[in-house]
Design an enzyme around this catalytic site. Sequence first.
Site, short mmCIF file in Angstrom:
data_model
loop_
_atom_site.label_atom_id
_atom_site.label_comp_id
_atom_site.label_asym_id
_atom_site.label_seq_id
_atom_site.Cartn_x
_atom_site.Cartn_y
_atom_site.Cartn_z
N TYR A 1 2.89 -72.12 125.60
CA TYR A 1 3.92 -73.14 125.83
C TYR A 1 3.39 -74.48 125.33
O TYR A 1 2.28 -74.87 125.68
CB TYR A 1 4.24 -73.23 127.33
CG TYR A 1 5.19 -74.36 127.66
CD1 TYR A 1 6.56 -74.13 127.77
CD2 TYR A 1 4.73 -75.67 127.82
CE1 TYR A 1 7.43 -75.17 128.04
CE2 TYR A 1 5.60 -76.71 128.09
CZ TYR A 1 6.95 -76.45 128.20
OH TYR A 1 7.82 -77.49 128.45
N GLU B 1 10.40 -78.81 122.89
CA GLU B 1 9.73 -77.74 123.62
C GLU B 1 9.65 -76.49 122.74
O GLU B 1 10.68 -76.02 122.26
CB GLU B 1 10.52 -77.43 124.90
CG GLU B 1 9.84 -76.42 125.79
CD GLU B 1 10.70 -76.10 127.01
OE1 GLU B 1 10.37 -76.55 128.10
OE2 GLU B 1 11.72 -75.40 126.85
#
Length: 401
Positions: free
Chosen positions: A112, A200
């Site tokens: 991530y 993101e």
Amino acid sequence: MKIHEYQAKELLKAYGMPVPGGILAQSPEKVVEAARTFIGRIGKACVLKAQVHSGGRGKAGGVKLAQSPEEAGRLAKDMLDMKLVTKQTGPEGKIVRKILVTEAVDVAKEYYVSVTGDNENAGLVIVLSADGGTEIEETAKVHPERIEQIPVSAIEGLKSYECVRAAKALGLSGEAAKELPGILRQMVRLYLEKDCSLIEINPLVLTKEGHLLCLDAKINFDDNALFRHPDISVLRDPMEEDPKENEAAKFGLNYIRLDGNIGCLVNGAGLAMATMDMIEHFGARPANFLDVGGSASVEKVTAAFEILLSDSHVEAILVNIFGGIMKCDVIAEGIVEAAKVVELTVPLVVRLEGTHVDEGRRILEASGLPIIQASDMADGVKKAVEAAEKARSLPEGGERA
Ligand code: ADP
Ligand code: MG
């Protein structure tokens, strides 16, 4: 403003970041054609990805692997026009109108990585986790130690030692560790140049060949800066946005739909936030954030009531006005006029305070409308919560207001 994954990936690509090849398709025929390009060319399977403004698609059936063009066609038939209900969409879900057909990647590990604003250091922050792919919110709750936050100066940019810290946080070595700084630098550059509020990448993957690749991308933009990015503004997809929010924007109302039962009409963002907190405090949930601003006209108030009443979750409406620049008698007249135009189908609680408050209360009283007046904010919230509970306990078709 939000954009689709395929649009976000095009932006990443334009900034030199590694993304897998992809083709956007809006019909099963086009999906088959696109799948043929990938499967024929690379001899690999392909992945069909539902393009909706929501994460959590994988778990909801919005990301599917196809081994052949025929299978891709079958999957596309099911996926197109389906209502995708993810953890983020709420029970109403989102209709799938577009599919991104992309090459299937041999994934060794998922990470991530995101960039967002950081008020604390008046700059940016890079958030990283070696536990990518799954919901980061869950990791933050259960294993906060597995999330690394690196504050970055918006003026000086990313420093080499910050990149080393990032690579360490992900446990990268070899080629991948060398590729990461370039990716992070480009993310920061894109964030600043296009006035993003979030970039993101989840997951950023390590391929079996040992390289990094952005497999999913989500980019949000600061609405207040869109005027200087016509290239970004055109990426807006009104079909993905809440029709109530679009309607509110037309009237200059600052409205955000939430999932509670108390509709709120407030002046000033601070008071609106405090009202929402107090609703939660008294055991209910706000159905929306709504700041009518300092200059609420009758048209604005009417539009606001129409929007609140069209939300089937709203069981009571709470008007909370502190008249400073706005005068209480003006807002009271607005409420009375609005009630003539739109039928009040749920209880209405009004709390007025400030300039011309006595005149405002008198106007409401004289209107003969079934308005529940409140003496102060806590009283107003309590009455709205009680009225909602009472309305809910009434049998179907019973008298509500
Ligand atoms: P969402 O975050 O909406 O669930 P993702 O794009 O992150 O959607 O996909 C969910 C998961 O599907 C990823 O974590 C990854 O494991 C897998 N996946 C997505 N795209 C691909 C791809 N092109 N090749 C292989 N696996 C993929
Ligand atoms: Mg994802």
